[in-house]
Design a protein around this motif. Structure first.
Motif, short mmCIF file in Angstrom:
data_model
loop_
_atom_site.label_atom_id
_atom_site.label_comp_id
_atom_site.label_asym_id
_atom_site.label_seq_id
_atom_site.Cartn_x
_atom_site.Cartn_y
_atom_site.Cartn_z
N ALA A 2 0.84 -1.20 0.00
CA ALA A 2 0.00 0.00 0.00
C ALA A 2 0.87 1.25 0.00
CB ALA A 2 -0.94 -0.01 1.20
N GLU A 3 1.89 1.24 0.83
CA GLU A 3 2.81 2.40 0.89
C GLU A 3 3.58 2.56 -0.41
OE1 GLU A 3 5.11 1.46 4.37
OE2 GLU A 3 3.46 1.95 5.74
N LEU A 4 4.01 1.45 -0.99
CA LEU A 4 4.74 1.51 -2.26
C LEU A 4 3.85 2.08 -3.36
CD1 LEU A 4 7.28 0.86 -3.90
CD2 LEU A 4 6.39 -1.47 -4.19
N ARG A 5 2.60 1.66 -3.40
CA ARG A 5 1.67 2.17 -4.41
C ARG A 5 1.41 3.66 -4.22
NH1 ARG A 5 -0.65 -1.50 -7.70
NH2 ARG A 5 -2.49 -0.25 -8.11
N ASP A 6 1.61 4.16 -2.98
CA ASP A 6 1.47 5.59 -2.70
C ASP A 6 2.78 6.35 -2.94
OD1 ASP A 6 -1.19 5.35 -2.01
OD2 ASP A 6 -0.78 5.13 0.15
N GLY A 7 3.80 5.65 -3.44
CA GLY A 7 5.06 6.30 -3.77
C GLY A 7 6.07 6.35 -2.65
N ASP A 8 5.91 5.57 -1.61
CA ASP A 8 6.82 5.58 -0.46
C ASP A 8 8.10 4.79 -0.78
OD1 ASP A 8 8.15 5.36 1.96
OD2 ASP A 8 6.33 4.93 3.11
N LEU A 41 8.55 -4.07 -10.05
CA LEU A 41 7.88 -3.85 -8.78
C LEU A 41 7.62 -2.36 -8.57
CD1 LEU A 41 6.80 -4.86 -6.02
CD2 LEU A 41 9.12 -4.52 -5.15
N ALA A 42 8.62 -1.55 -8.87
CA ALA A 42 8.47 -0.10 -8.68
C ALA A 42 7.43 0.48 -9.64
CB ALA A 42 9.81 0.60 -8.87
N ALA A 43 7.43 -0.01 -10.88
CA ALA A 43 6.52 0.54 -11.89
C ALA A 43 5.07 0.09 -11.68
CB ALA A 43 6.99 0.14 -13.29
N ARG A 44 4.88 -1.17 -11.33
CA ARG A 44 3.53 -1.72 -11.20
C ARG A 44 3.45 -2.70 -10.03
NH1 ARG A 44 0.62 -3.62 -16.29
NH2 ARG A 44 -1.07 -3.23 -14.87
N PRO A 45 3.51 -2.20 -8.81
CA PRO A 45 3.40 -3.12 -7.67
C PRO A 45 2.02 -3.77 -7.64
CG PRO A 45 3.40 -0.84 -6.90
CD PRO A 45 3.63 -0.81 -8.39
N PRO A 46 1.98 -5.01 -7.16
CA PRO A 46 0.67 -5.67 -7.11
C PRO A 46 -0.27 -4.94 -6.15
CG PRO A 46 2.30 -6.99 -5.97
CD PRO A 46 3.03 -5.84 -6.60
N GLU A 47 -1.52 -5.06 -6.43
CA GLU A 47 -2.57 -4.47 -5.60
C GLU A 47 -2.59 -5.21 -4.26
OE1 GLU A 47 -5.28 -1.66 -5.21
OE2 GLU A 47 -4.58 -1.96 -7.26
N PRO A 48 -2.49 -4.50 -3.12
CA PRO A 48 -2.58 -5.20 -1.83
C PRO A 48 -3.96 -5.83 -1.67
CG PRO A 48 -2.09 -2.86 -1.51
CD PRO A 48 -2.34 -3.06 -2.96
N ARG A 49 -3.98 -7.11 -1.32
CA ARG A 49 -5.25 -7.79 -1.10
C ARG A 49 -5.01 -8.98 -0.17
NH1 ARG A 49 -3.60 -9.17 -6.22
NH2 ARG A 49 -3.45 -11.39 -6.64
N THR A 50 -6.04 -9.36 0.49
CA THR A 50 -5.97 -10.48 1.41
C THR A 50 -5.53 -11.73 0.66
OG1 THR A 50 -7.76 -9.53 2.69
CG2 THR A 50 -7.26 -11.85 3.09
N GLY A 51 -4.58 -12.43 1.22
CA GLY A 51 -4.10 -13.67 0.62
C GLY A 51 -2.93 -13.48 -0.33
N LEU A 52 -2.66 -12.25 -0.76
CA LEU A 52 -1.52 -12.02 -1.65
C LEU A 52 -0.24 -12.05 -0.82
CD1 LEU A 52 -0.29 -11.11 -4.44
CD2 LEU A 52 -0.33 -8.83 -3.46
N LEU A 53 0.66 -12.93 -1.18
CA LEU A 53 1.98 -12.95 -0.56
C LEU A 53 2.96 -12.43 -1.59
CD1 LEU A 53 1.82 -16.39 1.25
CD2 LEU A 53 1.55 -14.12 2.24
N LEU A 54 3.85 -11.58 -1.15
CA LEU A 54 4.77 -10.92 -2.05
C LEU A 54 5.82 -11.88 -2.62
CD1 LEU A 54 5.37 -8.24 -3.31
CD2 LEU A 54 6.66 -7.60 -1.28
N ALA A 55 6.31 -12.83 -1.83
CA ALA A 55 7.35 -13.74 -2.31
C ALA A 55 6.94 -14.47 -3.58
CB ALA A 55 7.77 -14.71 -1.21
N PRO A 56 5.78 -15.14 -3.61
CA PRO A 56 5.42 -15.82 -4.86
C PRO A 56 5.30 -14.86 -6.04
CG PRO A 56 4.09 -16.65 -3.06
CD PRO A 56 4.85 -15.46 -2.53
N TRP A 57 4.81 -13.65 -5.81
CA TRP A 57 4.69 -12.67 -6.89
C TRP A 57 6.08 -12.32 -7.43
CZ3 TRP A 57 6.30 -7.78 -8.18
CH2 TRP A 57 5.59 -7.14 -9.21
N LEU A 58 7.02 -12.02 -6.53
CA LEU A 58 8.37 -11.65 -6.95
C LEU A 58 9.08 -12.79 -7.66
CD1 LEU A 58 9.50 -9.66 -3.78
CD2 LEU A 58 9.17 -8.71 -6.07
N PHE A 59 8.96 -14.00 -7.12
CA PHE A 59 9.62 -15.14 -7.75
C PHE A 59 8.99 -15.50 -9.09
CE2 PHE A 59 11.48 -15.52 -3.57
CZ PHE A 59 12.79 -15.88 -3.87
#
Length: 185
Positions: A13-19, A59-77
């Protein structure tokens, strides 16, 4: 690996806000695992570094939408894996034949004494050679769990298959790796 899903959702959420701080936290948390995965998958530290940079750019250009059940590791890998497959395609290489690539050691082994260091390095080199002789699918399956620390269910998501199918694939890949290691001994 037991990552805190709520913390990751906050970072996204913070990344999508440009943090930028959120990006740095994600980068620090995942860079070593992603680099190790790409390095061992490709067999080339320079390729791993290039692909890893592209993962971070995506990741910086299009981070995934934060949602319940989304884990970042599988997305990145999954992104890393897809970039590697594209890299092979763009160079006219058959992803099933990457074991023919010469392998460069990604990380030197360390140990308490010179004899132990030598033995450990030889063991690591033997393991790395065996990994490179596996098919891309087998190598990827082993690395997602052993090197990247993903659960079999998360790794299944990276490969786009059901967890049961991944567990079978992983068991076969481990058996092939063990067979290769025995033949190299």
């Amino acid at each position: 690996m037991g990552w805190d899903a709520e913390r990751e959702q906050q970072w996204l959420a913070e990344l999508r806000d440009g943090d930028e701080a959120a990006f740095r936290l994600i980068y620090q948390s995942y860079r070593p695992r992603l680099y190790s995965f790409l390095c061992r998958l490709s067999g080339r530290p320079d390729v791993a570094e290039d692909l890893l940079q592209e993962v971070w750019l995506r990741l910086a250009a299009r981070p995934p939408e934060p949602r319940t059940g989304l884990l970042l590791a599988p997305w990145l890998f999954r992104v890393a894996r897809n970039l590697f497959v594209s890299y092979l395609r763009n160079r006219g290489r058959d992803p099933g034949r990457t074991g023919e690539l010469d392998f460069l050691e990604c990380r030197p082994a360390t140990g308490p004494g010179p004899l132990e260091v030598l033995a450990e390095r030889e063991t690591v080199r033997c393991l790395e050679r065996a990994l490179q002789r596996l098919t891309l699918t087998d190598r990827e399956s082993v690395l997602l769990v052993a090197a990247a620390g993903l659960t079999p269910a998360e790794a299944a998501g990276v490969q786009g298959i059901r967890p049961e199918a991944f567990r079978q694939r992983l068991a076969r890949a481990r058996a092939r790796l063990a067979e290769l290691l025995r033949s190299m001994a």
